[in-house]
Design a protein around this motif. Structure first.
Motif, mmCIF file in Angstrom:
data_model
loop_
_atom_site.group_PDB
_atom_site.id
_atom_site.type_symbol
_atom_site.label_atom_id
_atom_site.label_comp_id
_atom_site.label_asym_id
_atom_site.label_seq_id
_atom_site.Cartn_x
_atom_site.Cartn_y
_atom_site.Cartn_z
ATOM 1 N N ALA A 160 13.373 1.376 2.483
ATOM 2 C CA ALA A 160 13.382 0.101 3.221
ATOM 3 C C ALA A 160 12.438 -0.626 2.715
ATOM 4 N N GLY A 161 11.138 -0.268 2.932
ATOM 5 C CA GLY A 161 9.998 -1.193 2.537
ATOM 6 C C GLY A 161 9.876 -1.557 0.954
ATOM 7 N N ASP A 162 10.448 -0.571 0.085
ATOM 8 C CA ASP A 162 10.534 -1.129 -1.227
ATOM 9 C C ASP A 162 11.572 -2.065 -1.588
ATOM 10 N N PRO A 221 14.551 -9.139 13.351
ATOM 11 C CA PRO A 221 15.434 -7.841 12.474
ATOM 12 C C PRO A 221 16.902 -8.101 12.509
ATOM 13 N N TYR A 222 17.650 -7.428 11.874
ATOM 14 C CA TYR A 222 19.208 -7.218 11.921
ATOM 15 C C TYR A 222 19.377 -5.806 12.450
ATOM 16 N N PRO A 223 20.095 -6.176 13.425
ATOM 17 C CA PRO A 223 20.384 -4.503 14.226
ATOM 18 C C PRO A 223 21.273 -3.686 13.320
ATOM 19 N N GLN A 243 22.448 0.778 12.416
ATOM 20 C CA GLN A 243 22.333 1.999 12.875
ATOM 21 C C GLN A 243 21.428 2.633 11.560
ATOM 22 N N GLU A 244 19.956 3.221 11.941
ATOM 23 C CA GLU A 244 19.611 3.781 10.656
ATOM 24 C C GLU A 244 20.147 5.152 10.260
ATOM 25 N N ILE A 245 20.456 5.279 8.921
ATOM 26 C CA ILE A 245 20.759 6.531 8.564
ATOM 27 C C ILE A 245 19.876 7.447 7.723
ATOM 28 N N ALA A 272 14.454 -10.752 2.934
ATOM 29 C CA ALA A 272 13.839 -9.157 2.785
ATOM 30 C C ALA A 272 14.263 -8.337 4.092
ATOM 31 N N ASN A 273 14.213 -9.037 5.173
ATOM 32 C CA ASN A 273 14.579 -8.290 6.287
ATOM 33 C C ASN A 273 16.034 -7.650 6.258
ATOM 34 N N ALA A 274 16.736 -8.525 5.624
ATOM 35 C CA ALA A 274 18.316 -8.064 5.788
ATOM 36 C C ALA A 274 18.200 -6.848 4.758
ATOM 37 N N ALA A 275 17.523 -6.993 3.412
ATOM 38 C CA ALA A 275 17.433 -5.991 2.376
ATOM 39 C C ALA A 275 17.122 -4.702 2.982
ATOM 40 N N GLY A 276 16.038 -4.819 3.782
ATOM 41 C CA GLY A 276 15.341 -3.517 4.579
ATOM 42 C C GLY A 276 16.228 -2.998 5.250
ATOM 43 N N ALA A 277 17.109 -3.796 6.353
ATOM 44 C CA ALA A 277 17.949 -3.201 7.426
ATOM 45 C C ALA A 277 19.034 -2.519 6.469
ATOM 46 N N PRO A 312 0.840 -1.233 -0.156
ATOM 47 C CA PRO A 312 -0.113 0.119 0.184
ATOM 48 C C PRO A 312 0.962 1.213 0.074
ATOM 49 N N ASN A 313 1.796 1.424 0.628
ATOM 50 C CA ASN A 313 2.731 2.293 0.977
ATOM 51 C C ASN A 313 2.032 3.703 0.558
ATOM 52 N N ILE A 314 0.832 3.991 1.470
ATOM 53 C CA ILE A 314 0.287 5.004 1.413
ATOM 54 C C ILE A 314 0.189 5.875 2.365
ATOM 55 N N VAL A 361 3.647 -8.382 7.164
ATOM 56 C CA VAL A 361 3.638 -6.978 7.966
ATOM 57 C C VAL A 361 4.963 -6.701 8.183
ATOM 58 N N LYS A 362 5.494 -5.510 7.571
ATOM 59 C CA LYS A 362 6.834 -4.761 7.913
ATOM 60 C C LYS A 362 6.718 -3.871 8.928
ATOM 61 N N LYS A 363 7.631 -4.318 9.917
ATOM 62 C CA LYS A 363 7.547 -3.574 11.267
ATOM 63 C C LYS A 363 8.765 -2.641 11.486
ATOM 64 N N GLY A 364 9.140 -2.069 10.551
ATOM 65 C CA GLY A 364 10.687 -1.276 10.741
ATOM 66 C C GLY A 364 11.687 -2.010 11.384
ATOM 67 N N ARG A 365 12.171 -1.464 12.468
ATOM 68 C CA ARG A 365 13.433 -1.917 13.288
ATOM 69 C C ARG A 365 13.019 -2.994 13.887
ATOM 70 N N ASN A 366 11.674 -3.637 13.943
ATOM 71 C CA ASN A 366 11.084 -4.698 14.844
ATOM 72 C C ASN A 366 11.388 -6.050 13.686
ATOM 73 N N GLY A 367 11.698 -5.800 12.529
ATOM 74 C CA GLY A 367 11.545 -6.978 11.712
ATOM 75 C C GLY A 367 10.330 -6.936 10.840
ATOM 76 N N SER A 368 9.883 -8.160 10.743
ATOM 77 C CA SER A 368 8.430 -8.445 10.076
ATOM 78 C C SER A 368 7.930 -9.675 10.453
HETATM 79 P P1 ATP Z 1 8.940 2.941 3.841
HETATM 80 O O1 ATP Z 1 7.675 3.388 3.245
HETATM 81 O O2 ATP Z 1 9.658 4.077 4.515
HETATM 82 O O3 ATP Z 1 10.014 2.290 2.397
HETATM 83 P P2 ATP Z 1 7.879 0.680 5.048
HETATM 84 O O4 ATP Z 1 6.854 1.363 6.172
HETATM 85 O O5 ATP Z 1 7.037 0.225 3.889
HETATM 86 O O6 ATP Z 1 8.925 1.833 4.844
HETATM 87 P P3 ATP Z 1 9.525 -0.520 7.100
HETATM 88 O O7 ATP Z 1 9.031 -1.344 8.000
HETATM 89 O O8 ATP Z 1 9.966 0.908 7.729
HETATM 90 O O9 ATP Z 1 8.697 -0.279 5.667
HETATM 91 O O10 ATP Z 1 10.694 -1.432 6.576
HETATM 92 C C1 ATP Z 1 10.778 -2.515 5.737
HETATM 93 C C2 ATP Z 1 11.713 -3.493 6.531
HETATM 94 O O11 ATP Z 1 13.091 -3.239 6.560
HETATM 95 C C3 ATP Z 1 11.304 -3.845 8.097
HETATM 96 O O12 ATP Z 1 10.237 -4.886 7.877
HETATM 97 C C4 ATP Z 1 12.483 -4.460 8.351
HETATM 98 O O13 ATP Z 1 12.692 -5.770 8.123
HETATM 99 C C5 ATP Z 1 13.635 -3.558 7.861
HETATM 100 N N1 ATP Z 1 14.108 -2.115 8.715
HETATM 101 C C6 ATP Z 1 13.417 -1.175 8.351
HETATM 102 N N2 ATP Z 1 13.972 -0.299 9.219
HETATM 103 C C7 ATP Z 1 14.775 -0.955 10.039
HETATM 104 C C8 ATP Z 1 15.864 -0.702 11.062
HETATM 105 N N3 ATP Z 1 15.870 0.315 11.550
HETATM 106 N N4 ATP Z 1 16.491 -1.446 11.605
HETATM 107 C C9 ATP Z 1 16.655 -2.918 11.112
HETATM 108 N N5 ATP Z 1 15.651 -3.301 10.059
HETATM 109 C C10 ATP Z 1 14.793 -2.271 9.396
#
Ligand code: ATP
Length: 315
Positions: A256-258, A245-247, A249-251, A281-286, A166-168, A225-232
């Motif tokens: 990340a979601g794409d 998730p992979y720990p 430092q977010e720059i 995918a978690n690794a790619a987002g991190a 959705p990215n909306i 479900v993408k959960k940012g720094r908490n993985g998925s």
């Molecule tokens: P965006 O729309 O900004 O691209 P999104 O909300 O679609 O993001 P996120 O959940 O922010 O997606 O990120 C996608 C995935 O990337 C997460 O599920 C997770 O695996 C990884 N990720 C994102 N941020 C972090 C972070 N700070 N540390 C580790 N992994 C991260």
């Protein structure tokens, strides 16, 4: 033709250099960087090893050329990105706040991609296609929504899997046409890749559990479900599995979601299991959040393996 195909905006991003630098006074900006959520998605899906293509429009200008060269260099089929003279390539200006929030100014509505329409969608684009990816952020005008609907109808007829991120933004969801469009996509989608908050926003549910009940009723077979720094979290085959998730430092969180979605779809296309695809995918987002610039954090499997080894080595 491409195994994975998508449609939507290809644009450049220009970033404020300093934190808390606003748009309301002169400052230093860096860029242009290749961008656009569907463009980042397909760049990542292709780098991960599937063939990928995109339907889009850019202006006949340097920004358009920058994007086409970048996607081409990474192996994306750019034949369906049309350069048009009467409009310029879309631009996103981004400024970062101290608390991590981002401010945007978009020129998308008056840009080349805003003229994308149903006539651009042709059946042969989907020859040999296995996954067609839709992003909610591209639904910013009626013409594009009609083009996406036509593409979904063709894809369904050809038994192509529909993947949907959705990215909306909340404001876009207030538009009745967009709401109806999102329902149309959900009805046809096979793999749903929402962020945590988007899942609630789109279903209108108050908890993830309630939202998932509604999603199952729609007949969607796989949800991540993408959960940012908490993985998925993966929902599939009556199971629910958290992917660690992979720990890092977010720059820069943009993209990340794409990158997550591009990796996931590319790997299920290559026959990997849902769980293995979600782990990569978690690794790619991190990995993506450790790089400044929206498309600068796309990666190949080899790059991701080095990144994972480094993290594991440091534990
Ligand atoms: P965006 O729309 O900004 O691209 P999104 O909300 O679609 O993001 P996120 O959940 O922010 O997606 O990120 C996608 C995935 O990337 C997460 O599920 C997770 O695996 C990884 N990720 C994102 N941020 C972090 C972070 N700070 N540390 C580790 N992994 C991260």
């Amino acid at each position: 033709m491409s195994e994975i195909f998508t449609i939507g905006e290809v644009l450049v991003e220009v970033m404020a250099k300093d934190i808390d630098q606003g748009f309301d006074e002169p400052g230093t900006f860096i860029g242009p960087f290749a961008s656009g959520a569907p463009a980042i998605f397909i760049d990542q899906a292709t780098k991960i090893g599937s063939s990928g293509g995109i339907l889009s429009r850019v202006g006949k200008d340097g920004f358009g050329q920058l994007n086409i060269h970048r996607l081409q260099q990474d192996g994306v089929d750019v034949r369906f990105i049309k350069m048009i003279e009467s409009k310029t390539t879309g631009i996103a200006f981004v400024a970062y706040q101290e608390n991590g929030d981002r401010d945007f100014i978009f020129t998308l509505k008056d840009s080349a991609v805003a003229t994308l329409n149903e006539d651009d969608v042709r059946e042969e684009m989907f020859d040999n296609c296995k996954y067609f990816h839709i992003m909610g952020c591209s639904a910013f005008n009626e013409g594009i929504m009609l083009a996406m609907k036509k593409a979904i109808t063709i894809a369904k007829k050809k038994q192509i899997q529909i993947t949907f991120d959705p990215n909306i933004r909340k404001e876009l969801m207030e538009d009745e046409n967009v709401k109806q469009f999102i329902q149309f996509v959900l009805k046809h989608c096979d793999v749903f890749l929402p962020g945590e908050e988007e899942l609630l926003l789109i279903t209108g549910a108050s908890t993830e559990e309630k939202a998932m009940k509604l999603v199952w009723e729609m007949g969607i077979s796989c949800v991540v479900v993408k959960k940012g720094r908490n993985g998925s979290r993966v929902y599939y085959d009556n199971t629910c599995i958290d992917i660690d998730p992979y720990p890092v430092q977010e720059i820069d969180p943009t993209g990340a979601g794409d990158c997550f979605a591009g990796t996931f779809v590319s790997l299920i296309n290559q026959g990997k299991s849902i769980i293995e695809a979600a782990q990569w995918a978690n690794a790619a987002g991190a990995y993506a959040v450790t790089k400044k610039g929206p498309m600068e954090g796309t990666s190949s499997l080899q790059e991701l393996q080095v990144f994972i080894d480094q993290i594991k080595g440091g534990e």
